[in-house]
Design a protein around this motif. Structure first.
Motif, PDB file in Angstrom:
ATOM      1  N   THR A   6       1.098  -1.406  -0.093  1.00 16.04           N
ATOM      2  CA  THR A   6       0.168  -0.705  -0.058  1.00 16.04           C
ATOM      3  C   THR A   6       0.595   1.402   0.119  1.00 16.04           C
ATOM      4  O   THR A   6       1.056   2.258  -1.109  1.00 16.04           O
ATOM      5  N   ALA A  22       1.972   1.948  -3.571  1.00 19.73           N
ATOM      6  CA  ALA A  22       1.727   1.795  -4.417  1.00 19.73           C
ATOM      7  C   ALA A  22       1.114   3.817  -4.252  1.00 19.73           C
ATOM      8  O   ALA A  22       1.499   4.747  -5.405  1.00 19.73           O
ATOM      9  N   SER A  36      -3.012   2.736  -8.057  1.00 14.81           N
ATOM     10  CA  SER A  36      -3.741   2.666  -6.669  1.00 14.81           C
ATOM     11  C   SER A  36      -3.499   1.129  -6.013  1.00 14.81           C
ATOM     12  O   SER A  36      -2.385   0.823  -7.047  1.00 14.81           O
ATOM     13  N   LEU A  37      -4.154   0.203  -5.409  1.00 13.37           N
ATOM     14  CA  LEU A  37      -3.518  -0.627  -4.036  1.00 13.37           C
ATOM     15  C   LEU A  37      -3.516  -2.158  -5.963  1.00 13.37           C
ATOM     16  O   LEU A  37      -2.507  -2.333  -5.785  1.00 13.37           O
ATOM     17  N   ALA A  38      -4.780  -1.979  -6.528  1.00  8.27           N
ATOM     18  CA  ALA A  38      -5.300  -2.823  -6.876  1.00  8.27           C
ATOM     19  C   ALA A  38      -4.348  -2.555  -8.531  1.00  8.27           C
ATOM     20  O   ALA A  38      -3.861  -3.758  -8.733  1.00  8.27           O
ATOM     21  N   ALA A  39      -3.977  -1.401  -8.711  1.00  9.85           N
ATOM     22  CA  ALA A  39      -3.232  -1.656 -10.167  1.00  9.85           C
ATOM     23  C   ALA A  39      -1.005  -1.990  -9.595  1.00  9.85           C
ATOM     24  O   ALA A  39      -0.868  -2.370 -10.427  1.00  9.85           O
ATOM     25  N   SER A  74      -0.635  -4.032  -7.026  1.00  8.11           N
ATOM     26  CA  SER A  74      -0.271  -5.207  -6.931  1.00  8.11           C
ATOM     27  C   SER A  74      -0.374  -6.182  -8.697  1.00  8.11           C
ATOM     28  O   SER A  74       0.178  -7.435  -8.529  1.00  8.11           O
ATOM     29  N   ALA A  75      -1.209  -5.724  -9.719  1.00 11.62           N
ATOM     30  CA  ALA A  75      -1.306  -5.698 -10.906  1.00 11.62           C
ATOM     31  C   ALA A  75      -0.009  -6.157 -11.297  1.00 11.62           C
ATOM     32  O   ALA A  75       0.340  -7.148 -11.898  1.00 11.62           O
ATOM     33  N   ARG A  76       0.742  -5.345 -11.492  1.00 11.60           N
ATOM     34  CA  ARG A  76       2.052  -4.464 -12.270  1.00 11.60           C
ATOM     35  C   ARG A  76       2.930  -6.128 -11.203  1.00 11.60           C
ATOM     36  O   ARG A  76       3.736  -6.262 -12.029  1.00 11.60           O
ATOM     37  N   LYS A 109       2.286  -8.184 -10.044  1.00 12.43           N
ATOM     38  CA  LYS A 109       1.917  -9.743 -10.558  1.00 12.43           C
ATOM     39  C   LYS A 109       2.595 -10.108 -12.211  1.00 12.43           C
ATOM     40  O   LYS A 109       3.218 -11.228 -12.069  1.00 12.43           O
ATOM     41  N   ARG A 113       4.041 -11.393   1.286  1.00 11.74           N
ATOM     42  CA  ARG A 113       3.274 -11.286   1.648  1.00 11.74           C
ATOM     43  C   ARG A 113       2.688 -11.497   2.669  1.00 11.74           C
ATOM     44  O   ARG A 113       2.416 -12.743   3.013  1.00 11.74           O
TER      45      ARG A 113
END
Length: 299
Positions: free
Chosen positions: A21, A24, A30-33, A35-37, A39, A52
């Motif tokens: 968090t 990011a 954003s946290l979702a963006a 995390s996706a990057r 991954k 994590r």
């Protein structure tokens, strides 16, 4: 294999912790963006980069290796940008320096003041670090150059010797030891010492030498500068071990006596540590030259 610079920059931000968090947020994602990057980066490398859990993130061994390379890549990108600014040459850029206590408090401020006054496009981040952290920082690319004193074992780095200093004992003019011209470390272990603050390179080094005698350093008070050490010594609060260059300067205005330390480690060769000088921008080359010229002048 293709690497996105934005992904590498994000990974560096996340690796600095303490959580995905926070990383990011620093990367303005954003946290979702974010995390996706991360991954996607793990998928591209076919390896796990982060552990994590509820406390945050921790780098895996593969993540540690990627962090080292990512820092080097991003530093090179910064160098490339700086080389094509309006200033050009050695007049622009950002330099990060990890240095020991003596460098950060004694001679670097004067050198950097003159250096920066003629280069308005250059910025510098100077941080005091322990010797092991200076070496590690240069190796992993988190700093452009390091300033150290004493023997260094780092065959992967370039070492540029620029001056020699020695550690000496300072005591009050009327101290019981003031009649001595030379002294061994073991002879001063029973006296209370004035030393620098916790985390300083000088204190860490002195403690290492004292502990080899099976005892701990007797501390009376810890201060923030060599000048403060000398002022306390002058008042006969205790004794102190400091660089000879500092002792000679403060002896001109204070009632202190300088006693040579009869120890092989007292002689301190000062060196600039660099990973690859040829790969660094013009402003770093100019700074290295300025450090060498300043010390060569006897200043």
């Amino acid at each position: 294999m293709h690497f996105d610079l934005a992904d590498l920059r994000l990974f560096i931000q996340v690796a600095q912790g303490p959580s995905l968090t926070q990383g990011a947020r620093r990367a303005s994602l954003s946290l979702a963006a974010a995390s996706a990057r991360i991954k996607a980066l793990e998928g591209q490398l076919n390896t796990r980069l982060l552990y994590r859990d509820s406390r945050g993130v921790e780098l895996t061994p593969a993540g540690q290796r990627l962090l080292q390379h990512a820092r080097l890549v991003m530093r090179q990108v910064d160098y490339l940008k700086n080389e094509f600014t309006d200033y050009g040459g050695d007049g622009a850029g950002h330099i990060r320096i990890f240095a020991n206590t003596t460098a950060t408090t004694e001679f670097l401020p004067e050198i950097l003041a003159g250096f920066l006054s003629t280069r308005p496009g250059v910025t510098i981040d100077l941080q005091e670090r322990l010797t092991r952290d200076i070496v590690r920082g240069v190796v992993d690319g988190s700093t452009d150059l390091g300033i150290t004193a004493g023997p260094i074992v780092a065959p992967e780095l370039q070492m540029i010797h620029f001056s020699t200093d020695r550690l000496v004992l300072v005591v009050a003019s009327d101290h019981a030891l003031a009649a001595r011209d030379t002294i061994k470390l073991e002879e001063i272990l029973q006296y209370q010492h004035i030393a620098l603050h916790e985390g300083s390179t000088m204190l860490a080094f002195l403690r290492e030498q004292v502990e080899q005698h099976g005892v701990s350093l007797l501390l009376r008070i810890q201060v923030s500068s060599f000048e403060a050490v000398c002022r306390m010594v002058e008042a006969d609060v205790g004794i102190g071990v400091i660089p000879e260059s500092s002792a000679l300067r403060h002896r001109q205005t204070m009632g202190i006596k300088i006693i040579a330390l009869d120890e092989p480690w007292a002689v301190r060769e000062r060196s600039i540590l660099i990973r690859d000088l040829e790969g660094l921008p013009g402003c770093v080359h100019a700074l290295v030259a300025a450090i060498k010229a300043h010390q060569g002048s006897g200043a």
